[in-house]
Motif scaffolding. Structure first.
Motif, short mmCIF file in Angstrom:
data_model
loop_
_atom_site.label_atom_id
_atom_site.label_comp_id
_atom_site.label_asym_id
_atom_site.label_seq_id
_atom_site.Cartn_x
_atom_site.Cartn_y
_atom_site.Cartn_z
N LYS A 1 -12.25 5.91 -7.07
CA LYS A 1 -11.51 7.14 -6.78
C LYS A 1 -11.85 7.64 -5.38
CE LYS A 1 -10.14 11.46 -8.89
NZ LYS A 1 -8.77 11.29 -8.52
N GLY A 2 -10.80 7.90 -4.58
CA GLY A 2 -11.00 8.37 -3.22
C GLY A 2 -11.18 7.25 -2.21
N LEU A 3 -10.92 6.01 -2.64
CA LEU A 3 -11.08 4.86 -1.75
C LEU A 3 -9.75 4.11 -1.66
CD1 LEU A 3 -14.43 3.36 -3.12
CD2 LEU A 3 -14.14 5.01 -1.27
N PHE A 4 -9.58 3.38 -0.55
CA PHE A 4 -8.45 2.47 -0.44
C PHE A 4 -8.88 1.19 0.26
CE2 PHE A 4 -7.98 5.12 3.42
CZ PHE A 4 -7.77 4.17 4.42
N VAL A 5 -8.12 0.12 0.00
CA VAL A 5 -8.32 -1.13 0.72
C VAL A 5 -7.28 -1.17 1.84
CG1 VAL A 5 -9.39 -2.42 -1.16
CG2 VAL A 5 -6.92 -2.47 -0.92
N LEU B 1 3.62 -12.29 -0.86
CA LEU B 1 2.44 -12.95 -1.43
C LEU B 1 1.17 -12.16 -1.09
CD1 LEU B 1 1.32 -15.29 -3.03
CD2 LEU B 1 1.26 -16.64 -0.92
N ALA B 2 1.08 -11.64 0.12
CA ALA B 2 -0.09 -10.86 0.52
C ALA B 2 -0.20 -9.59 -0.32
CB ALA B 2 -0.01 -10.50 2.00
N ARG B 3 0.90 -8.91 -0.57
CA ARG B 3 0.88 -7.71 -1.42
C ARG B 3 0.41 -8.05 -2.82
NH1 ARG B 3 6.00 -4.81 -2.08
NH2 ARG B 3 4.68 -3.13 -2.85
N HIS B 4 0.90 -9.16 -3.37
CA HIS B 4 0.48 -9.60 -4.71
C HIS B 4 -1.01 -9.91 -4.73
CE1 HIS B 4 0.39 -11.65 -8.54
NE2 HIS B 4 -0.15 -12.68 -7.93
N GLN B 5 -1.48 -10.68 -3.75
CA GLN B 5 -2.89 -11.04 -3.71
C GLN B 5 -3.77 -9.81 -3.52
OE1 GLN B 5 -2.27 -13.98 -0.58
NE2 GLN B 5 -3.03 -15.59 -1.96
N LEU B 6 -3.35 -8.87 -2.70
CA LEU B 6 -4.12 -7.65 -2.48
C LEU B 6 -4.22 -6.83 -3.76
CD1 LEU B 6 -5.70 -6.12 -0.33
CD2 LEU B 6 -3.60 -4.89 0.22
N ARG B 7 -3.14 -6.78 -4.53
CA ARG B 7 -3.15 -6.06 -5.81
C ARG B 7 -4.18 -6.68 -6.76
NH1 ARG B 7 -1.24 -7.33 -10.50
NH2 ARG B 7 0.16 -8.91 -9.69
N VAL B 8 -4.19 -8.00 -6.85
CA VAL B 8 -5.13 -8.70 -7.72
C VAL B 8 -6.58 -8.42 -7.28
CG1 VAL B 8 -5.94 -10.99 -8.45
CG2 VAL B 8 -3.49 -10.48 -8.41
#
Length: 123
Positions: free
Chosen positions: A92-96, A109-116
Motif C-alpha cells: 500500500k502506497g507503493l508503485f512499480v 507483453l511488457a504490461r502483462h509481465q509487469l502485472r505478473v
C-alpha cells in the motif's frame, strides 16, 4: 511471493527494459532500483512519477471514481514508461515503475509481465 531484488531483476528481464524501480509515492523515494542510465536517473524518475500518481489519484477522487488504477502509460517518442500501483497488503502506497525502449519492447507483453511481477511482489 518474490522479494524486491528478485522483482527488479525480473522487470529488467522484460524485453526493452532500460530501468526499473519500486517507489513509495508518499515520499517519492525509490525503495529499490535497477538499470537506468545517464539519461534516465531513476531517483529523479521516481520523484517525478510520484507526482503523476498523486495527480491521477486526486483527479479520480474529485470525479468520484471508485475504480482502481491498473497502470499508467506514458508514451514518449523513443520510450514507454509504465507506472503500476502495488496491490498487495504490504505494498500500500507503493508503485512499480518500468522504462522501456520503444523500439525493442512489446508493450502488451511488457504490461502483462509487469502485472505478473507486481502480483508476486512482497515488500
Amino acid at each position: 511471493m518474490a522479494s524486491m531484488d528478485i522483482s527488479l531483476k525480473e522487470m529488467m528481464a522484460i524485453d526493452g527494459s532500460i530501468g526499473a524501480a519500486i517507489v513509495d509515492y508518499g515520499s517519492g523515494m525509490a525503495l529499490g532500483s535497477l538499470g537506468g542510465s545517464k539519461e534516465l536517473d531513476l531517483q529523479v524518475a521516481a520523484a517525478g512519477n510520484t507526482e503523476v500518481m498523486k495527480a491521477k489519484l486526486r483527479t479520480m477522487e474529485s470525479l468520484g471514481l471508485k475504480d482502481g488504477i491498473e497502470d499508467i502509460l506514458i508514451s514518449l517518442s523513443s520510450q514507454y514508461h509504465l507506472i503500476r500501483p502495488i496491490t498487495g497488503r504490504s505494498g500500500k502506497g507503493l508503485f512499480v515503475y518500468l522504462a522501456l525502449d520503444r523500439g525493442r519492447a512489446n508493450l502488451a507483453l511488457a504490461r502483462h509481465q509487469l502485472r505478473v511481477i507486481e502480483e508476486k511482489l512482497e515488500v
